[in-house]
Design an enzyme around this catalytic site. Structure first.
Site, PDB file in Angstrom:
ATOM      1  N   SER A  67      18.526   0.093  58.727  1.00 16.82           N
ATOM      2  CA  SER A  67      17.229   0.133  58.066  1.00 16.82           C
ATOM      3  C   SER A  67      16.740  -1.250  57.614  1.00 16.82           C
ATOM      4  O   SER A  67      16.608  -2.158  58.423  1.00 16.82           O
ATOM      5  CB  SER A  67      17.359   1.109  56.899  1.00 16.82           C
ATOM      6  OG  SER A  67      16.168   1.222  56.195  1.00 16.82           O
ATOM      7  N   ASP A 284       9.466  -0.793  57.224  1.00 17.50           N
ATOM      8  CA  ASP A 284      10.811  -1.388  57.116  1.00 17.50           C
ATOM      9  C   ASP A 284      11.452  -1.437  58.512  1.00 17.50           C
ATOM     10  O   ASP A 284      10.836  -1.061  59.517  1.00 17.50           O
ATOM     11  CB  ASP A 284      11.685  -0.669  56.075  1.00 17.50           C
ATOM     12  CG  ASP A 284      12.264   0.627  56.592  1.00 17.50           C
ATOM     13  OD1 ASP A 284      11.665   1.221  57.499  1.00 17.50           O
ATOM     14  OD2 ASP A 284      13.335   1.054  56.100  1.00 17.50           O
ATOM     15  N   ASP A 286      13.556   0.174  60.307  1.00 15.94           N
ATOM     16  CA  ASP A 286      13.658   1.314  61.224  1.00 15.94           C
ATOM     17  C   ASP A 286      12.464   2.249  61.071  1.00 15.94           C
ATOM     18  O   ASP A 286      12.487   3.386  61.558  1.00 15.94           O
ATOM     19  CB  ASP A 286      14.986   2.063  61.049  1.00 15.94           C
ATOM     20  CG  ASP A 286      15.147   2.646  59.668  1.00 15.94           C
ATOM     21  OD1 ASP A 286      14.456   2.179  58.743  1.00 15.94           O
ATOM     22  OD2 ASP A 286      15.961   3.567  59.491  1.00 15.94           O
ATOM     23  N   ASP A 288      11.100   3.937  58.574  1.00 16.94           N
ATOM     24  CA  ASP A 288      11.022   5.169  57.778  1.00 16.94           C
ATOM     25  C   ASP A 288      10.490   4.884  56.376  1.00 16.94           C
ATOM     26  O   ASP A 288      10.492   5.768  55.524  1.00 16.94           O
ATOM     27  CB  ASP A 288      12.359   5.926  57.742  1.00 16.94           C
ATOM     28  CG  ASP A 288      13.466   5.162  57.078  1.00 16.94           C
ATOM     29  OD1 ASP A 288      13.259   3.974  56.737  1.00 16.94           O
ATOM     30  OD2 ASP A 288      14.556   5.739  56.900  1.00 16.94           O
ATOM     31  N   GLU A 388       9.975   8.137  47.548  1.00 18.00           N
ATOM     32  CA  GLU A 388      10.663   7.143  46.728  1.00 18.00           C
ATOM     33  C   GLU A 388       9.670   5.991  46.552  1.00 18.00           C
ATOM     34  O   GLU A 388       8.834   5.753  47.435  1.00 18.00           O
ATOM     35  CB  GLU A 388      11.914   6.642  47.439  1.00 18.00           C
ATOM     36  CG  GLU A 388      12.962   7.737  47.604  1.00 18.00           C
ATOM     37  CD  GLU A 388      14.291   7.214  48.155  1.00 18.00           C
ATOM     38  OE1 GLU A 388      15.324   7.556  47.578  1.00 18.00           O
ATOM     39  OE2 GLU A 388      14.291   6.465  49.148  1.00 18.00           O
ATOM     40  N   ALA A 389       9.786   5.275  45.435  1.00 20.99           N
ATOM     41  CA  ALA A 389       8.865   4.165  45.178  1.00 20.99           C
ATOM     42  C   ALA A 389       8.900   3.165  46.342  1.00 20.99           C
ATOM     43  O   ALA A 389       7.897   2.546  46.681  1.00 20.99           O
ATOM     44  CB  ALA A 389       9.243   3.472  43.881  1.00 20.99           C
ATOM     45  N   ARG A 517      22.340   2.670  37.821  1.00 18.58           N
ATOM     46  CA  ARG A 517      23.066   3.613  38.695  1.00 18.58           C
ATOM     47  C   ARG A 517      23.811   2.831  39.760  1.00 18.58           C
ATOM     48  O   ARG A 517      23.406   1.711  40.118  1.00 18.58           O
ATOM     49  CB  ARG A 517      22.104   4.621  39.350  1.00 18.58           C
ATOM     50  CG  ARG A 517      21.009   3.974  40.154  1.00 18.58           C
ATOM     51  CD  ARG A 517      20.187   4.992  40.922  1.00 18.58           C
ATOM     52  NE  ARG A 517      20.823   5.386  42.157  1.00 18.58           N
ATOM     53  CZ  ARG A 517      20.743   4.703  43.302  1.00 18.58           C
ATOM     54  NH1 ARG A 517      20.076   3.556  43.365  1.00 18.58           N
ATOM     55  NH2 ARG A 517      21.356   5.133  44.372  1.00 18.58           N
ATOM     56  N   PRO A 518      24.915   3.406  40.246  1.00 22.39           N
ATOM     57  CA  PRO A 518      25.606   2.721  41.343  1.00 22.39           C
ATOM     58  C   PRO A 518      24.822   2.904  42.628  1.00 22.39           C
ATOM     59  O   PRO A 518      24.350   4.007  42.910  1.00 22.39           O
ATOM     60  CB  PRO A 518      26.958   3.457  41.420  1.00 22.39           C
ATOM     61  CG  PRO A 518      26.712   4.796  40.813  1.00 22.39           C
ATOM     62  CD  PRO A 518      25.563   4.673  39.847  1.00 22.39           C
TER      63      PRO A 518
HETATM   64  P1  NG1 Z   1      20.744   2.715  47.077  1.00 25.47           P
HETATM   65  O1  NG1 Z   1      21.408   1.525  47.647  1.00 25.47           O
HETATM   66  O2  NG1 Z   1      21.606   3.932  46.855  1.00 25.47           O
HETATM   67  O3  NG1 Z   1      19.925   2.333  45.860  1.00 25.47           O
HETATM   68  C1  NG1 Z   1      18.660   2.460  48.756  1.00 25.47           C
HETATM   69  C2  NG1 Z   1      17.337   2.860  48.127  1.00 25.47           C
HETATM   70  C3  NG1 Z   1      17.157   4.350  48.314  1.00 25.47           C
HETATM   71  C4  NG1 Z   1      17.251   4.748  49.774  1.00 25.47           C
HETATM   72  C5  NG1 Z   1      18.522   4.166  50.397  1.00 25.47           C
HETATM   73  C6  NG1 Z   1      18.619   4.397  51.880  1.00 25.47           C
HETATM   74  C7  NG1 Z   1      16.303   1.906  46.129  1.00 25.47           C
HETATM   75  C8  NG1 Z   1      16.420   1.640  44.680  1.00 25.47           C
HETATM   76  N1  NG1 Z   1      17.337   2.549  46.698  1.00 25.47           N
HETATM   77  O4  NG1 Z   1      19.670   3.225  48.159  1.00 25.47           O
HETATM   78  O5  NG1 Z   1      15.932   4.716  47.762  1.00 25.47           O
HETATM   79  O6  NG1 Z   1      16.096   4.361  50.472  1.00 25.47           O
HETATM   80  O7  NG1 Z   1      18.632   2.763  50.144  1.00 25.47           O
HETATM   81  O8  NG1 Z   1      17.984   3.472  52.656  1.00 25.47           O
HETATM   82  O9  NG1 Z   1      15.290   1.542  46.738  1.00 25.47           O
HETATM   83 ZN    ZN Z   2      14.597   2.525  56.701  1.00 19.49          ZN
END
Ligand code: NG1
Ligand code: ZN
Length: 558
Positions: A67, A284, A286, A288, A388-389, A517-518
């Site tokens: 991605s 982005d 890929d 999506d 998602e934002a 968050r992790p």
């Molecule tokens: P992680 O690394 O879990 O925050 C990120 C994006 C997700 C999602 C995934 C998959 C943020 C804060 N997090 O995940 O929303 O898009 O990548 O690509 O943007």
């Molecule tokens: Zn992507």
């Protein structure tokens, strides 16, 4: 499993040893790592995909992509029969399979799982997998590893679809399992036919000049720009200036793309002062994710129209169509309301967007980060819009609701032309927007159609609400899994005490909101903060990042 199957697995296992000292897990979006570490994992995901196909007796997808991550990374994920992400129930098996070191442990693992899941290897059902990859140079070799994995399940067949966007593959898997034509050409045709249908339904007829500024799209130097070129060639109505297409030679995701634009809030490479005030969008790596932006005068700053703003535009439009459909002719709403609309966001959604949506009277639900959670929640409504934002999102339509619309649309014409048109618009949206996953290309066409419908410029759209200033940071930690969250990731439950300190810090800023968050895709803890000024948001995010670094990190921040 019979002897032939066992020996096929054992023999191929030795050709794909797992990299030493690396433990991978099927995170928010499949396995991701430096591409040089992934061959063995991808081979095993090939096996996983074949088993999933046998279990579901359906076609399964396997996508090679990382991605928005850097070009030297890669990744692999599975698309389930409905085109969605692989069921979470299989993730622990995916992890165990990827990490199995010993050949007999590997064999036992598969044997036990096959038995537990009652997967049968009879001749009536063979596994079928659609494979695709993004434009990363490592993709071709990894795709070969996937094929090797698939071919060590007896009778399994794979179809290599070459370079596709992630959502194209998910769309094709879904279509194939529904018995619909599922080629790339079919994908483009469905998108363009429904886009044209939306444009034909614009009140007062087609007004091509409404959006007098051209649309300029940043293709992240990836597959999205390439596919958008195809779409443009197939449709004369699409006037798009495509920059950073993979063919122009720039580096994938390097200073370009939706992730860069959203996180850095600056113009991507190839954009500058000549684009001031124009309608710009970014995909982005890929394709999506989709964000829009406006280049501001002086310097490289932008006004970002992120996933939340796209969601708000979609919500407003759908709500309008539902209101027309449900009006009883006296300006009031029918008591038998059809089409329950639900909105799904994550804690990263800008607070101003959530307020805006709630003020529209809409149901807004929060889920943890990760498309799989948002998608699952959105599927609970007749029409569920999730975003998602960062620009990943789509609109899901419940089959029952679509059948109701289909069956009623002609009857509606005798009641009111407007109701009939509202039904046709909703049906067109359901065909235009990808029902499997977030899709930047279909999202872009829908934004364009709605802006034309409303007669809005990007500036008017941008004024729906004003974002609260926010800041996102990441902190490298020793072990990100020690952070456990609850309430859609808005609260830290472990390690104890951290949440109290975050609460105290938030209390120092008016409308301060902050959570940690992790990450599911990187070895970091993410920090998000929001407040009434940029300085306050920065300061809140920084103080929480320092706290995380002191407690869980390497103590390098101050
Ligand atoms: P992680 O690394 O879990 O925050 C990120 C994006 C997700 C999602 C995934 C998959 C943020 C804060 N997090 O995940 O929303 O898009 O990548 O690509 O943007
Ligand atoms: Zn992507």
């Amino acid at each position: 499993m019979n002897e032939e199957q066992r020996s096929l697995l054992l023999e191929s296992f030795s050709r794909f040893p797992p990299p030493k000292g690396v433990k991978l897990s099927y995170g928010t979006a499949g396995f991701r790592a430096d591409a040089s570490l992934l061959e063995s994992t991808v081979y095993r995901v090939g096996i996983l995909a074949a088993l999933r196909s046998l279990k579901t007796q359906s076609v399964i997808g396997l996508m090679i992509t990382a991605s928005h991550n850097k070009v030297s990374d890669n990744g692999v994920k599975i698309a389930d029969p409905d085109g969605g992400m692989m069921t979470q129930r299989w993730e622990p098996f995916a992890d165990a399979l990827a990490d199995a070191w010993d050949p007999y442990e590997f064999l036992c693992l598969i044997d036990d799982f096959v038995r537990k899941e009652s997967i049968s290897f009879d001749d009536d059902h063979t596994a079928e997998i659609l494979l695709a990859r993004d434009t990363r140079p490592s993709g071709e070799a990894l795709l070969k590893a996937a094929k090797q994995g698939i071919s060590c399940i007896v009778g399994a067949v794979s179809h290599d679809l070459g370079v596709l966007t992630t959502p194209q593959l998910h769309w094709m898997v879904r279509a194939k399992n529904k018995g619909i034509e599922a080629t790339e050409r079919d994908y483009f045709e469905q998108l363009l036919n429904s886009f044209r249908c939306m444009v034909d339904l614009i009140p007062g007829g087609r007004k091509t000049n409404l959006n007098s500024e051209n649309l300029i799209v940043d293709g992240a130097n990836g597959v999205g720009g390439e596919k958008l070129e195809v779409l443009k060639e197939l449709c004369d109505d699409l006037v798009i200036d495509i920059r950073n297409s993979s063919k122009t030679g720039g580096m994938l995701n390097e200073g370009v793309g939706a992730d860069f634009v959203q996180k850095e809030k600056v113009v991507p490479c190839g954009f500058g002062s000549i684009d001031i005030g124009m309608r710009c969008a970014s995909l982005d790596g890929d394709a999506d994710r989709l964000v829009y932006f406006l280049v501001l005068p002086h310097g490289s700053k932008i006004d970002l129209l992120d996933g939340d703003k796209i969601l708000s535009l979609f919500a407003l439009f759908i709500k309008e169509q539902l209101s027309v459909l449900n009006e009883d002719g006296h300006g009031t709403t029918n008591s038998h309301y059809h089409g329950h609309l639900g909105i799904v966001q994550t804690a990263y959604a800008n607070g101003a967007s959530t307020n805006y949506l709630k003020n529209l009277g809409l149901d807004v639900a929060l889920t943890p980060t990760g498309v799989k959670y948002l998608h699952e929640k959105a599927a609970e409504y007749d029409i569920g819009i999730y975003f998602e934002a960062n620009g990943h999102g789509t609109i899901l339509f419940r089959e029952n609701f679509l059948s109701w619309l289909e069956s009623r649309k002609d009857e509606l014409l005798s009641i009111s032309k407007e109701k009939h048109k509202a039904a046709l618009r909703l049906l067109a949206v359901s065909k235009l927007i990808n029902q499997a996953v977030g899709d930047a290309l279909s999202g872009l066409l829908l934004v364009e159609a709605i802006l034309q419908h409303m007669g809005w410029s990007i500036h008017m759209w941008n004024k729906l609400y004003v974002d609260l200033p926010s800041r996102q940071l990441k902190v490298k930690v020793v072990d990100r899994t020690v952070v456990v969250t609850a309430n859609a990731e808005t609260l830290v439950v472990s390690p104890p005490g951290i949440q109290d300190t975050i609460n105290a810090l938030m209390g120092n800023y008016p409308q301060g909101r902050c959570f940690i968050r992790p990450s599911g895709t990187e070895d970091v803890i993410r920090v998000y903060a929001e407040a009434t000024t940029q300085e306050a948001a920065d300061s809140l995010a920084n103080s929480v990042a320092v706290l995380v670094d002191q407690l869980l990190g390497f103590g390098s921040m101050q």
